[in-house]
Design a protein around this motif. Structure first.
Motif, PDB file in Angstrom:
ATOM      1  N   ARG A 166       0.799  -1.225   0.000  1.00 14.52           N
ATOM      2  CA  ARG A 166       0.000   0.000   0.000  1.00 14.52           C
ATOM      3  C   ARG A 166       0.826   1.267   0.000  1.00 14.52           C
ATOM      4  N   ALA A 167       2.038   1.213   0.511  1.00 13.75           N
ATOM      5  CA  ALA A 167       2.832   2.440   0.584  1.00 13.75           C
ATOM      6  C   ALA A 167       4.315   2.109   0.559  1.00 13.75           C
ATOM      7  N   LEU A 200      -6.530   7.537   8.957  1.00 12.23           N
ATOM      8  CA  LEU A 200      -7.019   6.892   7.742  1.00 12.23           C
ATOM      9  C   LEU A 200      -7.043   5.393   7.984  1.00 12.23           C
ATOM     10  N   PRO A 201      -8.111   4.876   8.568  1.00 12.61           N
ATOM     11  CA  PRO A 201      -8.140   3.463   8.918  1.00 12.61           C
ATOM     12  C   PRO A 201      -7.935   2.586   7.684  1.00 12.61           C
ATOM     13  N   ILE A 236     -11.110   0.477   5.696  1.00 15.39           N
ATOM     14  CA  ILE A 236     -12.058   1.014   4.731  1.00 15.39           C
ATOM     15  C   ILE A 236     -11.377   1.410   3.430  1.00 15.39           C
ATOM     16  N   ASP A 237     -10.142   1.003   3.289  1.00 13.59           N
ATOM     17  CA  ASP A 237      -9.372   1.516   2.156  1.00 13.59           C
ATOM     18  C   ASP A 237      -9.421   0.597   0.941  1.00 13.59           C
ATOM     19  N   GLU A 238     -10.253  -0.441   0.998  1.00 12.16           N
ATOM     20  CA  GLU A 238     -10.213  -1.445  -0.079  1.00 12.16           C
ATOM     21  C   GLU A 238     -10.508  -0.817  -1.437  1.00 12.16           C
ATOM     22  N   ALA A 239     -11.389   0.191  -1.459  1.00 16.72           N
ATOM     23  CA  ALA A 239     -11.756   0.809  -2.733  1.00 16.72           C
ATOM     24  C   ALA A 239     -10.580   1.564  -3.342  1.00 16.72           C
ATOM     25  N   ALA A 240      -9.633   1.912  -2.493  1.00 18.64           N
ATOM     26  CA  ALA A 240      -8.498   2.686  -2.982  1.00 18.64           C
ATOM     27  C   ALA A 240      -7.287   1.790  -3.235  1.00 18.64           C
ATOM     28  N   PRO A 295      -4.290  -0.044  -4.681  1.00 18.30           N
ATOM     29  CA  PRO A 295      -3.456   0.430  -5.775  1.00 18.30           C
ATOM     30  C   PRO A 295      -3.512  -0.506  -6.976  1.00 18.30           C
TER      31      PRO A 295
END
Lengths: 219, 211
Positions: free
Chosen positions: A106-107, A138-139, A142-146, A148
């Motif tokens: 992710r990063a 930024l939990p 909930i980031d699945e939509a983002a 990469p």
């Protein structure tokens, strides 16, 4: 510059203590010999080593590389020498604490550590301190939509950003830099650069449009 | 649900760069929790931050800085993690670390609840709850006002705003929001400076403005 860092005692320790990570270091050396920028992958692996083995040598290598840069970032942001030093240590302490939340998919290491330093800057800079975990605004869940683009590794992504930034004209880089590092109101930026306020505003607009293009290319 | 109103690029970039004050940062974070598009932009800008961090020329650390940090790590084991404050269900996760005041009545159909940030400076952050169909007073702002809509909807001259939307207003804007008639509207607001209110309800709202 990476070749010099490899020769530091911490890096040597790291190599002795973490033989399983040797291939990563070898790649780093190759990259350095080609004159390419640091492969962020290797710092990613050090963070993973801190998370999984609580590896102090890996932590030392991360500290040697990132603490002085975080300190420089905080000095640019207006912290005095003592505060910048203390907060840079604090940031690396947070790297130790939060290492298991790092996700190399992710990063990049630099991006992740930047967000830690940035959160410390906003939390701590304004003098008050509460023992609130940093970097939690930024939990991940909930980031699945983002997620990469899988075809592009984070290291490549970082490389693209670097490349795209280099393409920008210097005055635009200056504006992005000022807005990233120096928390100056537009009026002050105008004064610093000796240009009219309207020019600052239009440059910021252009810089933001560039940033959006750049980020759009990445997603 | 599609989110139509987003923070400006400049606000998102300032969030990514760490130049937003804590109050505004919390309100932007509540939008990011719901908005994948803005999260993507912020992550891209954070990447720029990562690259810029790498490119900075290092400032030498004080002597024994690493040893001191390792010593702190050794002391860590006995340390109790901070206990998160209990959160009401339905509130954004970004509010978790902070204590909140009580809901207080500020006018017919309107209540507010301050978020007690450790340092808010000139910016106040609060939840604002307005009953269905409430007309909020016409107002302008001294500074900027960021609003993240958590529940319900409102509309004004600038458009229709639903849960997940974000509104950014500055001193030039004069709005008279009306809450949607189907349900109460709850917003998270970061307000810089004073609101300038007009009319009867404006007078009622003044106590909270001076909070």
């Amino acid at each position: 510059m990476s070749a010099l860092r490899l020769a530091s005692p911490t890096a040597r320790n790291f190599r002795t203590l973490a033989p399983s990570l040797r291939p990563a270091r070898a790649r780093l050396t190759d990259a350095a010999m080609d004159g390419k920028p640091l492969a962020t992958l290797d710092y990613s692996q050090m963070i993973v080593a801190v998370a999984r083995q609580r590896d102090r040598a890996a932590f030392g290598a991360l500290f040697d590389h990132f603490a002085p840069r975080i300190k420089a970032y905080l000095l640019r942001a207006g912290a005095d020498e003592g505060l910048a030093d203390e907060l840079a240590q604090e940031a690396l302490l947070a790297v130790w604490r939060k290492a298991e939340t790092f996700d190399a998919a992710r990063a990049t290491a630099a991006t992740w550590i930047f967000t830690i330093a940035r959160n410390l800057r906003t939390d701590r800079f304004r003098k008050e301190w509460r023992d609130v975990p940093v970097g939690d605004d930024l939990p991940d869940a909930i980031d699945e939509a983002a997620a990469p683009d899988e075809s592009l590794s984070e290291a490549e992504r970082g490389e693209r950003v670097r490349h795209a930034l280099r393409q920008l004209p210097p005055e635009q880089i200056k504006v992005i830099e000022l807005s990233f590092f120096e928390d100056q109101p537009h009026a002050e930026i105008a004064q610093t650069l000796g240009i009219p306020l309207g020019t600052v505003k239009s440059r910021i607009r252009i810089a933001m449009a560039k940033l959006r293009d750049l980020v759009g290319d990445l997603s | 649900m599609t989110i139509r109103h987003h923070p400006s690029d400049e606000t998102l970039a300032a969030y990514a760069a760490g130049t937003l004050d804590l109050g505004r940062r919390v309100v932007v974070a509540s939008h990011l929790e719901r908005c994948a598009a803005c999260r993507r932009f912020v992550r891209g800008a954070e990447q720029v931050g990562g690259v810029m961090l790498e490119d900075l020329s290092p400032a030498p650390m004080s002597e024994h800085a690493l040893a001191r940090t390792l010593a702190r790590i050794d002391r860590e084991h006995s340390r109790q993690p901070a206990k998160p404050v209990a959160n009401e269900p339905g509130l954004p996760a970004c509010l978790k670390p902070y204590e909140m005041g009580r809901w207080r009545w500020v006018g017919p159909g309107v209540e507010m609840r301050p978020i007690l940030l450790p340092e808010s400076g000139n910016v106040r952050v609060f939840l604002l709850k307005a009953g269905p169909g409430t007309r909020l007073p016409q107002h302008t702002h001294e500074g900027s006002e960021l609003t993240s809509i958590l529940v319900g909807s409102f509309h004004h001259e600038g458009g229709d705003f639903f849960a997940g939307d974000f509104e950014e207003a500055d001193g030039d804007v004069e709005h008279r929001p009306i809450v949607g008639t189907d349900m109460a509207c709850i917003c998270l607001v970061a307000l810089e400076g004073q609101l300038k209110l007009s009319g009867f309800i404006g007078a009622l709202l003044n106590p909270f403005v001076r909070l």
